[in-house]
Design an enzyme around this catalytic site. Structure first.
Site, mmCIF file in Angstrom:
data_model
loop_
_atom_site.group_PDB
_atom_site.id
_atom_site.type_symbol
_atom_site.label_atom_id
_atom_site.label_comp_id
_atom_site.label_asym_id
_atom_site.label_seq_id
_atom_site.Cartn_x
_atom_site.Cartn_y
_atom_site.Cartn_z
ATOM 1 N N SER A 5 1.003 -1.035 0.428
ATOM 2 C CA SER A 5 -0.122 0.348 0.130
ATOM 3 C C SER A 5 0.642 1.330 -0.296
ATOM 4 O O SER A 5 -0.106 2.452 0.096
ATOM 5 C CB SER A 5 -0.924 0.071 0.965
ATOM 6 O OG SER A 5 0.027 -0.250 2.370
ATOM 7 N N ASP A 62 -6.861 10.985 -0.820
ATOM 8 C CA ASP A 62 -6.681 12.102 0.697
ATOM 9 C C ASP A 62 -5.153 12.115 0.724
ATOM 10 O O ASP A 62 -4.966 13.733 0.868
ATOM 11 C CB ASP A 62 -7.252 12.038 1.425
ATOM 12 C CG ASP A 62 -6.913 11.159 2.295
ATOM 13 O OD1 ASP A 62 -6.647 9.045 1.466
ATOM 14 O OD2 ASP A 62 -6.436 10.756 2.981
ATOM 15 N N THR A 79 1.474 7.007 -0.266
ATOM 16 C CA THR A 79 1.026 5.199 -0.063
ATOM 17 C C THR A 79 0.586 5.329 -2.068
ATOM 18 O O THR A 79 0.940 6.399 -2.797
ATOM 19 C CB THR A 79 -0.855 6.183 -0.118
ATOM 20 O OG1 THR A 79 -1.619 5.035 0.072
ATOM 21 C CG2 THR A 79 -0.887 7.291 -0.799
ATOM 22 N N THR A 111 -5.750 8.235 7.164
ATOM 23 C CA THR A 111 -5.174 7.083 6.888
ATOM 24 C C THR A 111 -6.581 6.382 6.817
ATOM 25 O O THR A 111 -7.669 6.693 7.291
ATOM 26 C CB THR A 111 -4.303 5.791 6.956
ATOM 27 O OG1 THR A 111 -4.560 4.550 6.646
ATOM 28 C CG2 THR A 111 -5.077 5.260 7.938
ATOM 29 N N GLY A 112 -6.883 5.461 5.356
ATOM 30 C CA GLY A 112 -8.402 4.606 5.189
ATOM 31 C C GLY A 112 -8.248 5.644 3.942
ATOM 32 O O GLY A 112 -8.079 5.831 2.782
ATOM 33 N N THR A 154 -2.096 3.179 4.145
ATOM 34 C CA THR A 154 -0.866 4.129 4.087
ATOM 35 C C THR A 154 -0.046 4.916 4.675
ATOM 36 O O THR A 154 -0.493 4.595 5.942
ATOM 37 C CB THR A 154 -1.831 5.747 3.810
ATOM 38 O OG1 THR A 154 -2.881 5.412 2.309
ATOM 39 C CG2 THR A 154 -1.184 7.037 4.080
ATOM 40 N N ARG A 162 -7.593 8.028 -10.763
ATOM 41 C CA ARG A 162 -7.593 8.599 -9.168
ATOM 42 C C ARG A 162 -6.678 8.966 -8.131
ATOM 43 O O ARG A 162 -4.909 8.248 -8.095
ATOM 44 C CB ARG A 162 -8.475 7.214 -8.342
ATOM 45 C CG ARG A 162 -9.396 7.591 -7.125
ATOM 46 C CD ARG A 162 -8.114 6.681 -6.075
ATOM 47 N NE ARG A 162 -8.435 6.903 -5.012
ATOM 48 C CZ ARG A 162 -8.010 6.997 -3.344
ATOM 49 N NH1 ARG A 162 -7.061 6.836 -3.178
ATOM 50 N NH2 ARG A 162 -8.965 7.241 -2.455
HETATM 51 C C1 SD4 Z 1 -5.980 6.706 0.133
HETATM 52 N N1 SD4 Z 1 -6.186 7.382 2.500
HETATM 53 O O1 SD4 Z 1 -5.417 6.966 -0.643
HETATM 54 C C2 SD4 Z 1 -5.290 6.016 0.927
HETATM 55 C C3 SD4 Z 1 -5.596 4.795 1.540
HETATM 56 C C4 SD4 Z 1 -5.681 3.956 2.130
HETATM 57 O O2 SD4 Z 1 -3.790 2.629 1.610
HETATM 58 O O3 SD4 Z 1 -4.664 4.821 3.100
HETATM 59 N N2 SD4 Z 1 -4.741 3.585 1.400
HETATM 60 O O4 SD4 Z 1 -7.316 6.769 0.047
#
Ligand code: SD4
Length: 337
Positions: free
Chosen positions: A94, A227, A214, A247-248, A196, A224
């Site tokens: 990730s 955040d 990330t 994160t998320g 991330t 895409r």
């Molecule tokens: C995102 N916040 O691209 C990141 C995702 C994540 O590994 O935390 N992923 O939306």
């Protein structure tokens, strides 16, 4: 419901030894229902330098960042070099070039960095560069801009000292070919304990900085951006107040400009954990089913107070202070029945 204060000690680094005696102070491990808002959300406070970073891969990142601070490097160098460790780990799915690809089979990277004085740099939708965090920093330091994306960002990086790296990981390729059979975009919240990396830090002099990097959501639409490279969403640093990172599910964090929200709440008197909790609850207002999503925030205040909060259990952060290295389980709003 009783608050469960739970401080997990792990992975001690160097001679500093284990963090001890913090269990009563730290706001970690309180798993609460959304209605259980009355529990006090204390944040712990550490003296001297403090480094926080998301997930257990943060332990190695913090260790490097700490070395930089010990060697009298700047806090900006520390937050950059810390997450470079994670970016170089090709076993990480990730972050960095080992990351899960998008639905077209491309691993595309997002990163940003911000310093004590609010200067910032960001790069998104970047391919074939090992250290997007360093590209973000170079954009901050060498251009009049904050953010470059995609092909333009890659060209600029190659023209400015970065080298192209082509990485093929058989395991990642096999998983992608398997995914193509259904081609369904259904991220499962929190299934893996690595995600991330966001890293926020304060040095001995009280100077702060943060970094975030990330490969984003696996099997996302090509192009895409989440955040993580968006200043104010995945990361925000205000040297007078504090820093936050997330994160998320990035779309949820962007909708609420989450990390900026956390810092603003601290400005208005909330503790780090309370600020993270409020930012999570704002996101949850528009989530019909919180169990399908995970978002976690970390916050560090200028006085060394720190905390975190997440939608659901499973999010932890790596903490490094003069007393040692530890992994802290984060309080959450939702928990399985
Ligand atoms: C995102 N916040 O691209 C990141 C995702 C994540 O590994 O935390 N992923 O939306």
């Amino acid at each position: 419901m009783t608050a469960r204060r739970d401080f997990i000690k792990k992975g001690v680094v160097g001679a500093a030894g284990l963090l001890a005696g913090c269990a009563g102070d730290v706001d970690a491990g309180n798993e609460r229902s959304p209605s259980d808002a009355s529990i006090d959300t204390l944040s712990a406070t550490a003296k001297g330098p403090v480094i926080l970073s998301t997930w257990n891969h943060g332990l190695a990142a913090n260790a490097r960042a700490w070395e930089v601070l010990l060697a009298k490097g700047s806090v900006l160098d520390a937050v950059e070099q810390g997450v470079m460790v994670t970016e170089s780990d090709l076993g990480n799915r990730s972050v960095g070039l080992g990351g899960t690809p998008d639905r077209n089979g491309h691993t595309t990277l997002d990163a940003c960095i911000q310093d004590h004085d609010g200067r910032c740099g960001s790069v998104a939708f970047l391919e074939h560069i090992e250290h997007p965090i360093s590209v973000a920093r170079a954009i901050m330091e060498k251009t009049p801009h904050v953010m470059l994306v995609g092909e333009g960002a890659q060209r600029w990086a190659l023209e400015n000292g970065f080298t192209r790296k082509d990485v093929v990981i058989p395991e990642v390729r096999t998983a992608y070919l398997e995914w193509l059979k259904t081609s369904q975009y259904k991220p499962i919240a929190n299934v893996e304990n690595h995600d991330t990396i966001g890293l926020i830090a304060i040095d001995e002099q009280g100077r702060m900085a943060g970094s975030c990097t990330t490969s984003g959501m696996g099997y996302k639409i090509h192009g895409r951006v989440g955040d993580s490279p968006i200043i104010g969403a995945g990361l925000f640093v205000d040297g007078e107040i504090g820093a936050a990172c997330s994160t998320g599910t990035g779309e949820l964090v962007i909708r609420t400009v989450g990390s900026h929200t956390v810092v603003e709440l601290m400005r208005h008197g909330r503790s780090p954990a309370e600020a993270c909790e409020e930012a999570v609850r704002r996101i949850m207002k528009f989530l019909p089913n919180p169990k399908d999503y995970q978002v976690g925030f970390l916050a560090l205040r200028k006085d060394g107070a720190y905390g975190g909060f997440a939608i659901q259990p499973g999010f932890d952060f790596a903490l490094r202070t003069a007393e040692g290295e530890t992994l802290v389980k984060v309080a959450s709003a939702w928990k399985p029945a």
